[in-house]
Every structure is written in structure tokens, then in C-alpha cells.
Write a protein that holds these residues in place. Structure first.
Motif, mmCIF file in Angstrom:
data_model
loop_
_atom_site.group_PDB
_atom_site.id
_atom_site.type_symbol
_atom_site.label_atom_id
_atom_site.label_comp_id
_atom_site.label_asym_id
_atom_site.label_seq_id
_atom_site.Cartn_x
_atom_site.Cartn_y
_atom_site.Cartn_z
ATOM 1 N N VAL A 257 -25.449 -28.834 3.841
ATOM 2 C CA VAL A 257 -24.510 -28.083 4.680
ATOM 3 C C VAL A 257 -24.374 -28.826 5.997
ATOM 4 O O VAL A 257 -25.380 -29.056 6.679
ATOM 5 N N PRO A 258 -23.168 -29.253 6.389
ATOM 6 C CA PRO A 258 -23.016 -29.993 7.653
ATOM 7 C C PRO A 258 -23.526 -29.187 8.850
ATOM 8 O O PRO A 258 -23.247 -27.988 8.957
ATOM 9 N N LYS A 259 -24.275 -29.860 9.720
ATOM 10 C CA LYS A 259 -24.792 -29.174 10.912
ATOM 11 C C LYS A 259 -23.679 -28.875 11.911
ATOM 12 O O LYS A 259 -23.775 -27.942 12.698
ATOM 13 N N VAL A 260 -22.634 -29.718 11.919
ATOM 14 C CA VAL A 260 -21.464 -29.479 12.770
ATOM 15 C C VAL A 260 -20.369 -28.875 11.887
ATOM 16 O O VAL A 260 -19.859 -29.564 10.994
ATOM 17 N N PRO A 261 -20.010 -27.603 12.088
ATOM 18 C CA PRO A 261 -19.040 -26.938 11.203
ATOM 19 C C PRO A 261 -17.732 -27.686 11.029
ATOM 20 O O PRO A 261 -17.153 -27.679 9.945
ATOM 21 N N LYS A 262 -17.281 -28.382 12.084
ATOM 22 C CA LYS A 262 -16.005 -29.110 12.002
ATOM 23 C C LYS A 262 -16.049 -30.206 10.944
ATOM 24 O O LYS A 262 -15.027 -30.517 10.312
ATOM 25 N N GLU A 263 -17.246 -30.787 10.718
ATOM 26 C CA GLU A 263 -17.369 -31.837 9.710
ATOM 27 C C GLU A 263 -17.125 -31.286 8.303
ATOM 28 O O GLU A 263 -16.680 -32.013 7.411
ATOM 29 N N TYR A 264 -17.417 -29.992 8.110
ATOM 30 C CA TYR A 264 -17.136 -29.364 6.812
ATOM 31 C C TYR A 264 -15.636 -29.434 6.519
ATOM 32 O O TYR A 264 -15.225 -29.741 5.397
ATOM 33 N N ILE A 265 -14.814 -29.161 7.535
ATOM 34 C CA ILE A 265 -13.355 -29.176 7.370
ATOM 35 C C ILE A 265 -12.891 -30.557 6.914
ATOM 36 O O ILE A 265 -12.067 -30.694 6.009
ATOM 37 N N HIS A 266 -13.444 -31.599 7.554
ATOM 38 C CA HIS A 266 -13.041 -32.963 7.205
ATOM 39 C C HIS A 266 -13.498 -33.336 5.794
ATOM 40 O O HIS A 266 -12.763 -33.984 5.046
ATOM 41 N N ARG A 267 -14.712 -32.924 5.426
ATOM 42 C CA ARG A 267 -15.221 -33.249 4.097
ATOM 43 C C ARG A 267 -14.363 -32.612 3.003
ATOM 44 O O ARG A 267 -13.898 -33.303 2.091
ATOM 45 N N VAL A 268 -14.181 -31.304 3.077
ATOM 46 C CA VAL A 268 -13.448 -30.610 2.007
ATOM 47 C C VAL A 268 -11.967 -30.978 2.010
ATOM 48 O O VAL A 268 -11.259 -30.741 1.028
ATOM 49 N N GLY A 269 -11.506 -31.580 3.114
ATOM 50 C CA GLY A 269 -10.117 -32.036 3.194
ATOM 51 C C GLY A 269 -9.824 -33.238 2.328
ATOM 52 O O GLY A 269 -8.672 -33.674 2.229
ATOM 53 N N ARG A 270 -10.850 -33.790 1.632
ATOM 54 C CA ARG A 270 -10.590 -34.909 0.714
ATOM 55 C C ARG A 270 -9.960 -34.434 -0.586
ATOM 56 O O ARG A 270 -9.541 -35.256 -1.401
ATOM 57 N N THR A 271 -9.936 -33.106 -0.804
ATOM 58 C CA THR A 271 -9.251 -32.575 -1.981
ATOM 59 C C THR A 271 -8.216 -31.549 -1.531
ATOM 60 O O THR A 271 -8.151 -31.215 -0.349
ATOM 61 N N ALA A 272 -7.406 -31.063 -2.471
ATOM 62 C CA ALA A 272 -6.320 -30.113 -2.178
ATOM 63 C C ALA A 272 -5.386 -30.674 -1.104
ATOM 64 O O ALA A 272 -5.016 -29.996 -0.154
ATOM 65 N N ARG A 273 -4.991 -31.933 -1.271
ATOM 66 C CA ARG A 273 -4.120 -32.605 -0.307
ATOM 67 C C ARG A 273 -2.670 -32.576 -0.765
ATOM 68 O O ARG A 273 -2.387 -32.592 -1.964
ATOM 69 N N ALA A 274 -1.760 -32.545 0.202
ATOM 70 C CA ALA A 274 -0.313 -32.627 -0.056
ATOM 71 C C ALA A 274 0.148 -31.599 -1.086
ATOM 72 O O ALA A 274 0.931 -31.903 -1.980
ATOM 73 N N GLY A 275 -0.364 -30.368 -0.958
ATOM 74 C CA GLY A 275 0.093 -29.283 -1.819
ATOM 75 C C GLY A 275 -0.630 -29.160 -3.152
ATOM 76 O O GLY A 275 -0.408 -28.204 -3.895
ATOM 77 N N ARG A 276 -1.507 -30.131 -3.482
ATOM 78 C CA ARG A 276 -2.255 -30.043 -4.736
ATOM 79 C C ARG A 276 -3.437 -29.079 -4.582
ATOM 80 O O ARG A 276 -3.906 -28.820 -3.496
ATOM 81 N N GLY A 277 -3.934 -28.569 -5.706
ATOM 82 C CA GLY A 277 -5.095 -27.686 -5.681
ATOM 83 C C GLY A 277 -6.385 -28.482 -5.644
ATOM 84 O O GLY A 277 -6.399 -29.692 -5.870
ATOM 85 N N GLY A 278 -7.483 -27.810 -5.375
ATOM 86 C CA GLY A 278 -8.782 -28.470 -5.342
ATOM 87 C C GLY A 278 -9.900 -27.455 -5.163
ATOM 88 O O GLY A 278 -9.656 -26.282 -4.871
ATOM 89 N N GLN A 279 -11.128 -27.929 -5.348
ATOM 90 C CA GLN A 279 -12.295 -27.058 -5.252
ATOM 91 C C GLN A 279 -13.362 -27.724 -4.391
ATOM 92 O O GLN A 279 -13.536 -28.947 -4.437
ATOM 93 N N ALA A 280 -14.069 -26.925 -3.596
ATOM 94 C CA ALA A 280 -15.195 -27.423 -2.799
ATOM 95 C C ALA A 280 -16.387 -26.507 -3.023
ATOM 96 O O ALA A 280 -16.268 -25.286 -2.921
ATOM 97 N N VAL A 281 -17.538 -27.107 -3.355
ATOM 98 C CA VAL A 281 -18.763 -26.342 -3.573
ATOM 99 C C VAL A 281 -19.847 -26.890 -2.656
ATOM 100 O O VAL A 281 -20.091 -28.097 -2.633
ATOM 101 N N THR A 282 -20.482 -26.005 -1.900
ATOM 102 C CA THR A 282 -21.538 -26.401 -0.972
ATOM 103 C C THR A 282 -22.882 -25.885 -1.469
ATOM 104 O O THR A 282 -23.037 -24.682 -1.727
ATOM 105 N N LEU A 283 -23.856 -26.790 -1.638
ATOM 106 C CA LEU A 283 -25.201 -26.385 -2.055
ATOM 107 C C LEU A 283 -25.916 -25.777 -0.854
ATOM 108 O O LEU A 283 -26.074 -26.430 0.181
ATOM 109 N N VAL A 284 -26.351 -24.532 -1.005
ATOM 110 C CA VAL A 284 -26.922 -23.788 0.118
ATOM 111 C C VAL A 284 -28.329 -23.321 -0.240
ATOM 112 O O VAL A 284 -28.523 -22.647 -1.259
ATOM 113 N N THR A 285 -29.312 -23.677 0.581
ATOM 114 C CA THR A 285 -30.672 -23.165 0.428
ATOM 115 C C THR A 285 -30.850 -21.980 1.379
ATOM 116 O O THR A 285 -30.011 -21.772 2.269
#
Length: 462
Positions: free
Chosen positions: A329-357
Motif C-alpha cells: 500500500v503506497p505510503k503517499v496516497p497520491k502515488e496510489y492514483i498514479h499507479r492505478v492510472g496505468r490501467t483504465a486509460r482513454a475510456g477503456r476499463g480496468g481493475q486495480a487490486v491492492t494487497l492489504v495486511t
């Protein structure tokens, strides 16, 4: 200006040949940030543009720059700065594609590549220079065969990170060489306090555009966001099972796995390859040639899984990525936005799953507060995780051994010594401190791992 499906690129006062280039790469209608920023840039205004990842920010500044260059071509016309090497190459590629009819010349100036060769390219006065601050500052301090004193455009892509403090010294060196009379274009996924201060200090009218078409959420609606709850010591087994489960459903979808450090990235890559999950790694501790090779193999679908640090979290566009996994889990929340932004681009769908302890709950809540979206739970077969736990644990231990036998730590130490010298510290003293700290942490890790192993054995036998 609101997005209108009937508005075409030709309606933005772009020349016909540029419109044709857009059509040739499959672009028919401008995105919202392009619709609002391109006319203002063509009018000569400074611009600050913020839009979610995958919204077409690069073409929002590249198209008007190439058009203006075509009207009055000379020397180094525009400088584009970006925080990562991979993003610099991607931006240069987009300039090359749209500027092909006018034989546009670009030059990429990043670390990890031959400085002499870069110096030769700069001396030929390419139209567009795209670079990272560190390497460009090195050239400006050591090379007198080119000048940036006549550029017409300065572009900061991922401006919030470039101006966030990490590159202050290099940016100061670069800014001292630039002309006062230039057009400034700053683009980012979010408008931060830094960009707001910048707007007030530029000293003339600045066009500010922020895309808020999807309400207050910081991630796109087409993205399915989930968390996978798992014990800390079994997290890698959950990662393996998650990838296998996904691949059984979708063999063609590409997957990006983000983790926190170069060491963890390399170890995960080795471990996953050993258990039959073919992948490539991308992080700062491998050479630039290896980084580009890994990216090319991933882009052309030779390998469908990329394990990366946050060096790959900003700006890079991989249309085939359908799943992003956060190994941490990114320690800086804003980095989460950038990471998951690698999918669901330009109107396409996508999925993001974060492993959480259980230790990550507060970090997850901070992310949810920022993006204003509640993540749903992703569930996989726990019994399958139990079956592969021992294999994954043993394989990961072997991966650590392989890493120690390679020159990975030697490269890391060389980079650290360079950093200490630049900071004015004694590299020998700092290396000694690091060695003592490492021995202490090793004893601590050994105790923790023994405790976790005993606990797992007890749980299995009950």
C-alpha cells in the motif's frame, strides 16, 4: 469548455496536416484537456493543465508546440522536462510521430546513457529536447556545444513531482540558462499547492484548466478498485494466487505489479519467474538499456507481466494493461492514483487490486479519503494459497540468495556513494554507518521470520 463529441481536432485551429496525423494514429476527437488547452497555447498563453491519467495530456502540449515550430522553425525550440527516463522516451516518441511530415528532430537526455553521444546530438540543435533534470543539468554544467537561451516553450510534465523538492538544485541550474521570454506549460494529474503558488508567481496571465468531469473522484469511473486482505507473512502467496486466478480468466490481459523498493522488485521478479509466472522487472537499479528492453518486451506483449517500482507509475501508457496490483500500500496516497492510472486509460476499463495486511488499514483509509471511493473486497481461494505457501516462501528465500550472489548490492552501493558525495558527506563514513545498521536489521529480521514461521506451523497443526 465542456466536451462535445461533435468537436474535431480541426475545430481547435490546428493545421490540416496535423489533423491528418492525429487521424493516422486513430485520434478523431480531442479529449477535454486537449479541447481546452490547445487553443490557449496557440494563442500564446502560459498554461497549467491537470487531468486524470490517460486523458491525453502529452498531445495537449505537443500538438500546439509542433504547429508553432512549423511556422517558425529553428534550433532547440522546446524543452520538455519529466521526472522519469521512461516517460521521457515515451514523450519523445509522441513528438516524433506527430512531427514526422516535417522531419521533426528530437533528442532524449536522460541518465544511464552515453553522455558523449547525447552531447553530439545536442550540438546538432534538435527541435525538441526531452530530458530528466539531473542529466540535463550535468550537460549544462559540462558542455558548451548547445544553448537553451532561445527556446520558445518550457514544458514540465508531472510538474507536481518536478517542483516537489527532489529536483530543486538541478531545476535551478536549468532555469538559469533559459530565456525570460518563453511560454510555460505545466501539466500534472492533480493541481497541487505547488502549482497554485506557481500560478501566482509566473507574473502574467496563466490559463488554468482542471478536469473535474467525474465529480470529485481522483480516479476514473471505468476503473474497478479492490483490496485483498491477507496476513503479512503470507502476502507473496496471495500475490501468486491472485495472478494465477486472473490469468485463468483473461490470458491476454497485461498485468503490472507495483512494489516499494528496487530490492523487493528484483526479488519478486525472480520468485515469480521461478514459480512459472513469466515477467520482467523495471526499477532504478538496472541499467537504462535493460530498462528499455524490459519495457519493449512488455509493450509488444512478449511478456505480459511487469514488476515495477514507482519509476513506472507516472505517465507511461500501456493500452493492454487490464490489471494493476499493488504489492504494498503506497505510503503517499497520491502515488496510489498514479499507479492505478496505468490501467483504465482513454475510456477503456480496468481493475486495480491492492494487497492489504492488518497493518495497512490506516493507509488504505487515507487513500479512500483522497480518491473519495470505497474499495470493495477481492476474494480468492484461501485453500489454494495454503497449498502454495511453502513453495512460494522457499522460492523467495532462494531469490534473496541469488540476489546476494549477483552484483545488485555493489551497484546500489556505487549509487549511494555518488549521492553522499553530492550531498557533501564522507562516503566512507556513511558506508560504515550503513554496514552497522544492516547487521542490526539482519538480526532483527531473523528473529521476526523465525517467530512468523513458528506461528504458521502452530496454526497449521491446530
Amino acid at each position: 469548455m465542456d466536451l462535445d463529441k461533435n468537436i474535431k481536432f480541426k475545430d481547435l485551429k490546428l493545421q490540416n496536416w496535423l489533423v491528418k496525423q492525429c487521424h493516422s494514429i486513430g485520434l478523431k476527437n480531442p479529449t477535454l484537456i486537449q479541447l481546452n488547452c490547445i487553443p490557449k497555447i496557440l494563442e500564446g498563453q502560459d498554461c497549467i493543465g491537470a487531468a486524470k491519467t490517460g486523458s491525453g495530456k502529452t498531445l495537449a502540449f505537443a500538438l500546439p508546440i509542433v504547429q508553432k515550430l512549423c511556422e517558425d522553425p529553428y534550433g532547440i525550440y522546446a524543452l520538455v522536462l519529466t521526472p522519469t527516463r521512461e516517460l521521457a522516451y515515451q514523450i519523445a516518441d509522441q513528438f516524433t510521430i506527430i512531427g514526422k511530415p516535417i522531419n521533426l528532430k528530437t533528442c532524449v537526455v536522460v541518465g544511464g546513457m552515453d553522455m558523449v553521444e547525447q552531447g553530439k546530438l545536442l550540438s546538432k540543435n534538435p527541435h525538441i529536447v526531452v530530458g530528466t533534470p539531473g542529466r540535463l543539468a550535468d550537460h549544462l554544467e559540462s558542455c558548451k556545444t548547445f544553448t537553451l537561451s532561445k527556446i520558445k516553450f518550457l514544458v514540465l510534465d508531472e510538474a507536481d513531482r518536478l517542483l516537489g523538492g527532489q529536483f530543486d538544485e538541478q531545476m535551478k541550474t536549468i532555469f538559469l540558462t533559459l530565456p525570460k521570454s518563453r511560454q510555460n506549460l505545466f501539466f500534472s494529474a492533480t493541481v497541487t499547492d505547488t502549482l497554485n503558488i506557481l500560478k501566482d508567481t509566473i507574473g502574467r496571465e496563466v490559463f488554468l484548466f482542471e478536469d473535474k468531469t467525474e465529480g470529485e473522484t481522483a480516479t476514473v469511473a471505468a476503473l474497478t478498485q479492490q483490496y485483498l486482505l491477507c496476513p503479512k507473512d503470507v502476502k507473496d502467496a496471495y500475490l501468486v494466487e491472485l495472478i494465477r486466478t486472473y490469468k485463468n480468466k483473461d490470458e491476454d490481459g497485461n498485468v503490472m505489479v507495483f512494489t516499494d523498493t528496487c530490492k523487493n522488485c528484483q526479488v519478486l521478479s525472480i520468485m515469480l519467474n521461478e514459480v512459472g509466472i513469466d515477467n520482467v522487472a523495471l526499477h532504478a537499479m538496472i541499467s537504462q538499456q535493460q530498462r528499455l528492453a524490459a519495457l519493449n518486451r512488455f509493450k509488444n506483449n512478449t511478456v505480459k507481466i511487469l514488476i515495477a517500482t514507482d519509476v513506472a507509475s507516472r505517465g507511461l501508457d500501456f493500452p493492454t494493461v487490464k490489471l494493476v496490483i499493488n504489492h504494498n500500500v503506497p505510503k503517499v496516497p497520491k502515488e496510489y492514483i498514479h499507479r492505478v492510472g496505468r490501467t483504465a486509460r482513454a475510456g477503456r476499463g480496468g481493475q486495480a487490486v491492492t494487497l492489504v495486511t492488518p497493518y495497512d488499514i490506516k493507509l488504505l483509509q487515507s487513500i479512500e479519503d483522497l480518491i473519495k471511493v470505497k474499495l470493495t473486497e477481492c476474494k480468492i481461494n484461501d485453500s489454494e494459497v495454503g497449498k502454495i505457501y511453502t513453495q512460494v516462501s522457499v522460492t523467495k528465500s532462494e531469490a534473496y540468495i541469488k540476489l546476494e550472489e549477483s552484483d545488485f548490492y555493489e551497484k546500489k552501493l556505487i549509487n549511494l556513494r555518488k549521492k553522499w558525495i553530492l550531498e557533501g558527506l564522507d562516503p566512507d563514513e556513511e558506508e560504515q554507518k550503513l554496514f552497522k545498521k544492516g547487521k542490526k536489521n539482519k538480526r532483527k529480521d531473523k528473529k521476526i521470520k523465525l517467530k512468523q514461521k513458528n506461528k504458521y506451523i502452530v496454526d497449521k497443526t491446530q
